[in-house]
Design a protein around this motif. Structure first.
Motif, PDB file in Angstrom:
ATOM      1  N   PHE A 183      30.338  46.762  80.923  1.00  0.00           N
ATOM      2  CA  PHE A 183      28.945  47.017  80.563  1.00  0.00           C
ATOM      3  C   PHE A 183      28.491  46.039  79.490  1.00  0.00           C
ATOM      4  CE2 PHE A 183      29.041  51.589  82.173  1.00  0.00           C
ATOM      5  CZ  PHE A 183      28.166  51.313  83.205  1.00  0.00           C
ATOM      6  N   GLY A 249      36.428  56.040  86.497  1.00  0.00           N
ATOM      7  CA  GLY A 249      35.025  55.854  86.865  1.00  0.00           C
ATOM      8  C   GLY A 249      34.821  55.783  88.353  1.00  0.00           C
ATOM      9  N   SER A 266      25.383  62.019  90.962  1.00  0.00           N
ATOM     10  CA  SER A 266      26.655  62.324  90.308  1.00  0.00           C
ATOM     11  C   SER A 266      26.341  62.454  88.817  1.00  0.00           C
ATOM     12  CB  SER A 266      27.658  61.203  90.533  1.00  0.00           C
ATOM     13  OG  SER A 266      27.304  60.071  89.770  1.00  0.00           O
ATOM     14  N   ASN A 268      27.863  61.084  86.514  1.00  0.00           N
ATOM     15  CA  ASN A 268      27.956  59.731  85.959  1.00  0.00           C
ATOM     16  C   ASN A 268      26.630  58.996  86.056  1.00  0.00           C
ATOM     17  OD1 ASN A 268      30.563  59.687  85.140  1.00  0.00           O
ATOM     18  ND2 ASN A 268      31.322  58.381  86.781  1.00  0.00           N
ATOM     19  N   GLU A 269      26.008  59.067  87.227  1.00  0.00           N
ATOM     20  CA  GLU A 269      24.758  58.337  87.397  1.00  0.00           C
ATOM     21  C   GLU A 269      23.672  58.929  86.505  1.00  0.00           C
ATOM     22  OE1 GLU A 269      23.045  58.227  91.342  1.00  0.00           O
ATOM     23  OE2 GLU A 269      21.269  57.193  90.614  1.00  0.00           O
TER      24      GLU A 269
ATOM     25  N   VAL B 126      26.301  40.259  85.326  1.00  0.00           N
ATOM     26  CA  VAL B 126      27.634  40.815  85.573  1.00  0.00           C
ATOM     27  C   VAL B 126      28.068  40.492  87.002  1.00  0.00           C
ATOM     28  CG1 VAL B 126      29.079  42.836  85.276  1.00  0.00           C
ATOM     29  CG2 VAL B 126      26.811  42.791  84.252  1.00  0.00           C
ATOM     30  N   GLY B 127      29.274  40.111  87.152  1.00  0.00           N
ATOM     31  CA  GLY B 127      29.779  39.866  88.498  1.00  0.00           C
ATOM     32  C   GLY B 127      31.059  39.055  88.444  1.00  0.00           C
ATOM     33  N   PRO B 128      31.535  38.585  89.549  1.00  0.00           N
ATOM     34  CA  PRO B 128      31.053  38.877  90.899  1.00  0.00           C
ATOM     35  C   PRO B 128      31.421  40.295  91.320  1.00  0.00           C
ATOM     36  CG  PRO B 128      33.020  37.501  90.977  1.00  0.00           C
ATOM     37  CD  PRO B 128      32.684  37.668  89.542  1.00  0.00           C
ATOM     38  N   LEU B 129      30.508  40.967  91.999  1.00  0.00           N
ATOM     39  CA  LEU B 129      30.744  42.359  92.388  1.00  0.00           C
ATOM     40  C   LEU B 129      30.824  42.466  93.904  1.00  0.00           C
ATOM     41  CD1 LEU B 129      28.199  43.912  89.888  1.00  0.00           C
ATOM     42  CD2 LEU B 129      30.672  43.925  89.675  1.00  0.00           C
ATOM     43  N   GLY B 130      31.445  43.540  94.343  1.00  0.00           N
ATOM     44  CA  GLY B 130      31.565  43.793  95.777  1.00  0.00           C
ATOM     45  C   GLY B 130      32.647  42.960  96.434  1.00  0.00           C
ATOM     46  N   MET B 255      21.348  50.477  92.734  1.00  0.00           N
ATOM     47  CA  MET B 255      22.604  50.533  91.984  1.00  0.00           C
ATOM     48  C   MET B 255      22.330  50.700  90.499  1.00  0.00           C
ATOM     49  SD  MET B 255      24.844  47.536  93.728  1.00  0.00           S
ATOM     50  CE  MET B 255      25.004  47.460  95.510  1.00  0.00           C
ATOM     51  N   VAL B 256      23.340  51.153  89.776  1.00  0.00           N
ATOM     52  CA  VAL B 256      23.242  51.152  88.318  1.00  0.00           C
ATOM     53  C   VAL B 256      24.349  50.277  87.736  1.00  0.00           C
ATOM     54  CG1 VAL B 256      23.121  52.491  86.198  1.00  0.00           C
ATOM     55  CG2 VAL B 256      22.173  53.438  88.286  1.00  0.00           C
ATOM     56  N   ASP B 257      25.605  50.711  87.916  1.00  0.00           N
ATOM     57  CA  ASP B 257      26.667  49.944  87.252  1.00  0.00           C
ATOM     58  C   ASP B 257      27.255  48.860  88.146  1.00  0.00           C
ATOM     59  OD1 ASP B 257      27.969  52.162  88.713  1.00  0.00           O
ATOM     60  OD2 ASP B 257      29.746  51.105  88.037  1.00  0.00           O
ATOM     61  N   THR B 259      30.052  48.930  89.897  1.00  0.00           N
ATOM     62  CA  THR B 259      31.514  48.882  90.025  1.00  0.00           C
ATOM     63  C   THR B 259      32.067  50.163  90.648  1.00  0.00           C
ATOM     64  OG1 THR B 259      31.802  49.764  87.804  1.00  0.00           O
ATOM     65  CG2 THR B 259      31.777  47.376  88.023  1.00  0.00           C
ATOM     66  N   GLY B 260      31.205  51.009  91.162  1.00  0.00           N
ATOM     67  CA  GLY B 260      31.689  52.242  91.792  1.00  0.00           C
ATOM     68  C   GLY B 260      31.662  53.435  90.884  1.00  0.00           C
ATOM     69  N   MET B 261      31.109  53.267  89.706  1.00  0.00           N
ATOM     70  CA  MET B 261      31.186  54.324  88.719  1.00  0.00           C
ATOM     71  C   MET B 261      30.161  55.429  88.917  1.00  0.00           C
ATOM     72  SD  MET B 261      30.884  54.019  84.719  1.00  0.00           S
ATOM     73  CE  MET B 261      29.349  54.894  84.761  1.00  0.00           C
ATOM     74  N   CYS B 262      28.963  55.077  89.391  1.00  0.00           N
ATOM     75  CA  CYS B 262      27.897  56.077  89.370  1.00  0.00           C
ATOM     76  C   CYS B 262      27.585  56.656  90.731  1.00  0.00           C
ATOM     77  CB  CYS B 262      26.642  55.490  88.738  1.00  0.00           C
ATOM     78  SG  CYS B 262      25.701  54.415  89.814  1.00  0.00           S
ATOM     79  N   GLY B 263      27.834  55.914  91.789  1.00  0.00           N
ATOM     80  CA  GLY B 263      27.569  56.466  93.111  1.00  0.00           C
ATOM     81  C   GLY B 263      26.106  56.446  93.517  1.00  0.00           C
ATOM     82  N   PHE B 275      30.395  53.373  98.996  1.00  0.00           N
ATOM     83  CA  PHE B 275      29.621  52.830  97.884  1.00  0.00           C
ATOM     84  C   PHE B 275      29.310  51.369  98.214  1.00  0.00           C
ATOM     85  CE2 PHE B 275      31.351  55.793  94.296  1.00  0.00           C
ATOM     86  CZ  PHE B 275      30.852  56.879  94.977  1.00  0.00           C
ATOM     87  N   TYR B 278      30.941  48.804  95.820  1.00  0.00           N
ATOM     88  CA  TYR B 278      32.374  48.545  95.821  1.00  0.00           C
ATOM     89  C   TYR B 278      32.922  48.248  97.213  1.00  0.00           C
ATOM     90  CZ  TYR B 278      37.316  48.862  95.660  1.00  0.00           C
ATOM     91  OH  TYR B 278      38.624  48.544  95.815  1.00  0.00           O
TER      92      TYR B 278
END
Lengths: 500, 313
Positions: A183, A249, A266, A268-269, B126-130, B255-257, B259-263, B275, B278
């Protein structure tokens, strides 16, 4: 004062009633983000300290995951030496302001307090909080002495409770530390997951600043496993050891129809949008939040309580749905009490079976099955059993808080890092060394989801072994399970008798 | 309780790993790492208007540029109070350390991003993601289809496909001539590029699928990748389904984060919750529940309007 109380017998001390933590009234606090407990006054703190009988063999110390010398610091509070007490706590815990607020003391130190056998236990958490706040408000110098550099570099992944603790411990041993965080700010779950009315931001930022002052380097926006892999860190970037403290997470899903409807989040979100991205200040901050008027929260753990109370502050009518009863709710007693005070409805013995959406795909109702509890089984736990009876409640927002699993980004990108079938990183239970040489892990990433203090406790222990590893003294027969069904590091039961 | 099955993601990844050996450059790391070496400032090096509201940016991000692979995405936060928004990547230079982005000013945050000029910097990248795009040597031809600002995202994958020895066709579609973007860039990495416009102002009149059908009539197509608006991706899936063609789509979920954290980016693929951040962003086009995706993308429509108006004030 200390002189005056010196002659008090243990009996007299035990008899004293506990100083209750003063709270803002519920009617007012649901209108603001101010912290709910006001904190002890100096008088209250010193009076509470008198209640500690200074056991010869204190049970509270082994019950503390970081092993704070609780009787010693309380004795200093009793004597009015708050700065001394702060120093005492700092010997073992560098996040006392956070721990005093969010630790489940009722399941740890206070659960085994001898005073608690006859009366209410000593308010250890409240005292810790008082001491830490005193230290911060009086701007006492907290920077520890940093020994000369050892020339060793450690990469710490994740700036949450585990990572920060490990950074602190290793920095105070003279190593060069770089903390990588995905983050844009540090603090981890303490920022994105714990509400401001439980843990104000300045408390976390002070601790981050302390680490920066100690010379810990923070690098944000770095998703390790993606931008740099653990192998890169060890082989190309010149780090001598790595500590993984990435937490848990990956939200657990209910797996019931309607789960992907709009307005279903969720925990988390929901919490991240609000506490990391400031969605409560929308539209000044541009992260939006769809916040309905009638909100259902699934689950009754600490996170669920946080969501319930957050929703209340955003003006919603909130109801908690839990498939067991009040007795079994996993939340801290204090959180449950605070939630109940804040006009939150609880529907115990209600297990959601479906979310019903409207034509726009937004959730409009929740269907639950009424449960009943079985007789206690061998483990003493009463299982929820279906009754075949259902009810439907109209809601326009649902947040499910069922706990988390380990985020797969690092395990999937690190060949040779052994995980079990739940994705929990397997470690040697003594040293926290993973199956990959020079790589240690601690916190939720090895437990699969627990508390701030347990993560800190593990990180602290791990740091000791990382240090040994760096200094070439690490010589252990590692015992890391190869069984994919093996659980992660179990913490419950490690604490003294742990009555819940 | 659904435990995420990462296996398929692993397989895609490891296959891609083997085939993309050429991506591992010989750039030598310096021997003496110094303090602060990970500090990145995401300065904008170049900005160009591609068409109305859509801009091309060259952004300094050396660490990211070194690692990013075709199909992966990034998340940016243009200013301190901005939302985190996912963006696909149109290209990169590993040596010079920059990323190429195509940003269309749609909501508040993307508009804030497009208002930045050369010399300004993006607050966070932030990245690279996915997961990277799935590429292999195919028997028949490969077709990459880009609609609107999604065109940028297919360029890196097209390049990878071609480097593996595939015959690669590119198709770019837009409503009208003035909205066509990145045609030359795509031409540079494809054997042949077709242009379609709805009004017929240039190229083939109609949708990208018309061009796709023409190619399919002419020769065997083994793989397609479509990136663009959901109706376009759905149409591509419809045209190719049941013809022995591997079809991939890149999903732009909320998306928010990342990285799979929030769904937040949950999508239903093959009946399972996935997701997009991810497991994706690329998924099997025949298995994606596009209807749900469209509806989920509408989740914050009302709020986005408010946010946009607040920005204009």
């Amino acid at each position: 004062m200390a002189e005056a109380t010196k002659g008090l017998s243990s009996k007299e001390r035990i008899k004293k009633p506990r100083n209750l933590m003063p709270l803002h009234p519920a009617e007012l606090r649901i209108l603001s983000w101010t912290e709910v407990p006001i904190g002890y006054s100096r008088e209250q703190a010193m009076d509470e300290a008198i209640r500690c009988i200074q056991c010869k063999k204190p049970e509270c110390v082994p019950a503390c995951p970081v092993g704070i010398d609780i009787p010693a610091f309380i004795k200093l509070v009793e004597a009015g030496d708050i700065a001394g007490a702060a120093g005492k706590i700092r010997e073992t815990n560098f996040l006392p302001a956070a721990c005093g607020r969010v630790c489940p003391q009722d399941k740890q130190c206070e659960a085994v307090c001898i005073v608690g056998k006859k009366n209410d236990p000593v308010g250890i958490g409240n005292l810790e909080r008082y001491v830490a706040d005193y230290e911060r408000e009086h701007k006492l110098d907290r920077t520890p002495v940093i020994p000369p550099p050892t020339g060793k570099r450690v990469a710490i992944i994740g700036a949450g409770p585990a990572g920060l603790t490990c950074a602190y411990e290793l920095r105070t041993r003279g190593h060069e530390i770089t903390v990588f965080e995905a983050f844009h700010r540090g603090g981890g779950v303490m920022v994105y997951g714990i509400p401001r009315f439980r843990l104000p931001l300045e408390v976390i930022d002070e601790d981050l600043k302390l680490l920066e002052d100690m010379g810990v380097e923070f690098v944000y926006n770095m998703v390790i496993g993606k931008i740099l892999t653990i192998e890169d860190l060890l082989e190309k970037e010149g780090f001598d050891a790595v500590f993984i403290g990435t937490g848990a997470g990956l939200p657990k899903m209910l797996g019931i129809p309607g789960e992907n409807l709009n307005g279903v989040y969720s925990a988390n979100e929901y919490l991240t949008r609000i506490y990391l991205m400031n969605a409560n200040e929308f539209p000044r901050a541009s992260t939006p939040l769809y916040q309905g008027k009638k909100m259902a929260v699934i689950g009754a753990g600490n996170t669920a309580m946080d969501v319930l109370r957050t929703g209340k502050r955003l003006g919603a009518d909130v109801t908690c749905y839990y498939r067991r009863s009040h007795e079994e709710a996993p939340a801290r007693t204090e959180e449950l009490e605070h939630a109940e005070q804040e006009f939150i409805d609880f529907k115990w013995l209600s297990s959601p079976v479906e979310f019903i959406g409207d034509e726009r795909y937004f959730v409009k109702a929740i269907k639950c099955e009424v449960m009943r509890l079985s007789e206690p089984d061998e483990s003493g736990r009463r299982k929820p059993l279906p009754t075949g009876e259902y009810f439907i409640d109209e809601v326009d927002t649902v947040v499910f808080s069922l706990g988390c699993e380990v985020n797969p980004v690092i395990p999937s990108m690190t060949p040779g890092l052994r995980v079990n079938k739940w994705g929990v990183v397997m470690v040697d239970h003594t040293t926290y060394h993973t199956s990959k040489k020079g790589v240690f892990a601690g916190g939720d990433v090895v437990t699969g989801g627990s508390t701030v203090i347990l993560a800190m406790g593990q990180a602290k222990q791990a740091a000791g072994y990382v240090h040994e590893y760096l200094m070439g003294q690490f010589n252990y027969e590692l015992n890391i399970s190869t069984d994919p069904n093996a659980p992660g590091v179990q913490w419950e039961g490690r604490f003294a008798k742990g009555k819940r | 309780m659904d435990h995420f099955d990462w296996d398929d993601a692993f397989i895609v990844r490891s296959e891609a790993e083997h085939q993309l050996h050429y991506c591992h450059g010989s750039s030598k790391e310096s021997e003496n790492p110094s303090r602060g070496r990970y500090h990145q400032d995401f300065t904008i090096l170049e900005k160009r208007e591609l068409c109305a509201n859509t801009y091309y940016f060259k952004v300094n991000a050396p660490l990211l540029a070194k690692k990013i692979q075709a199909g992966q995405f990034i998340i940016i936060r243009p200013n301190l109070d901005s939302e985190r928004i996912p963006l696909s990547i149109a290209g990169w230079d590993r040596e010079k350390g920059y990323l190429e982005l195509v940003i269309m000013a749609a909501g508040r945050t993307s508009t804030e991003a497009t208002m930045k000029n050369v010399g300004d910097s993006i607050q966070d990248v932030v990245g690279p993601l996915g997961q990277r795009s799935h590429v292999a040597k195919y028997e028949g031809a490969c077709v990459v289809l880009g609609g609107g600002y999604g065109t940028g995202a297919v360029i890196p994958t097209a390049r990878d496909l071609r480097q593996l020895g595939n015959k690669v066709y590119g198709i770019v579609g837009a409503r009208t001539k003035d909205l066509l973007i990145l045609v030359d860039e795509l031409k540079a990495v494809c054997d042949e590029v077709f242009v379609t416009t709805n009004d017929g102002s240039v190229g083939i009149q109609g949708f990208v699928t018309h061009a796709l059908e023409k190619i399919m009539e002419r020769e065997k197509v083994s793989m397609v990748l479509a990136v663009g608006p959901v109706p376009m991706m759905m149409a591509v899936a419809k045209v190719t389904e049941g013809k022995g063609i591997e079809a991939w789509v890149s999903l732009n979920a909320i998306m928010v984060d990342g990285t799979g954290m929030c769904g937040a980016c949950r999508v239903t693929v093959g009946g399972k919750t996935r997701f997009a951040c991810y497991h994706g962003p690329d998924f099997n086009a025949y298995q994606v529940d596009f209807g749900e995706l469209v509806k989920r993308q509408q989740m914050f429509v009302a709020q986005e309007k408010i946010a946009f108006e607040a920005m204009q004030r």
